[in-house]
Design a protein around this motif. Sequence first.
Motif: not given
Ligand code: MG
Length: 259
Positions: A70, A152, A154, A180
């Motif tokens: 990440r 992502q 989120e 998130d």
């Molecule tokens: Mg997150």
Amino acid sequence: MKNKLAEKLKTNAKPIGTFFELGSPSVIEALGRTGLDFVILDNEHGPFEAESSRDFARAAETVGLTAIARVREVSRPAVLKLLDVGVQGLIVPDVHTVEQVRQIVEYAKYFPLGKRGFCPSRKDGWGFDEMAQQSVPQQMAYWNEQTLVIPQCETVGALEQIEEIVALEGVDGIFIGPFDLSISMGIPGQFEHPDFIAALERVQKACRDAGKFCMIFAGNTSAVTERFRQGYDAVAYGLDAAVLTAAYQANLTEIRSKL
Ligand code: MG
Ligand code: 3PY
């Protein structure tokens, strides 16, 4: 090294990974003996940077685990350093716009998909690995295929443009960050909220329609199996520190109950 996670995603092998936060190559070596398919070297929430991620990637190779990372931010050095030390894909957090995703593809994929800077590095044995003997265009095509770019979903911004994001050439799949995303939607942790469920279904449909994979985080074992039943292609189960703590807690509780 061939990207085994990419292969497993293509063959619907239901790969399971975990977030790696503990920051020791020995932990990677231990995780490689658990049956996990991949680890996510967490350069966003974890305390380490690309230089340590190189040692984690190396440890993962010794135990046959796929290491993806990440990335800490959408910037050219953040992306290049991780890919050049040998991680096999990037999960990109906190994406809000299509433009940010275009940018990450530009940094992470070589021409013609992007503009990744070309330099012999650890990933190809500094130009001495077998594949590095091919022509430059062949090498670029090889790495574009081997390197997973996974934004992502989120944030509400990403959710609202998910169809456009996932359809971008160079985006291989989407990773849903439930915490998130729920926070961004104003319903923190309310994973059974109808709006949250509808959001997840929207992301899954967008991925299916674009022919891309859809991954998600799950914090416990029954959530992992449930997510696979719902059709997710891969699941990140928990994080190393939490699973370790839970295992010790459960074992110690059992031992003490018998004393
Ligand atoms: Mg997150
Ligand atoms: C989130 O839930 O926000 C994540 O990034 C991963 O679990």
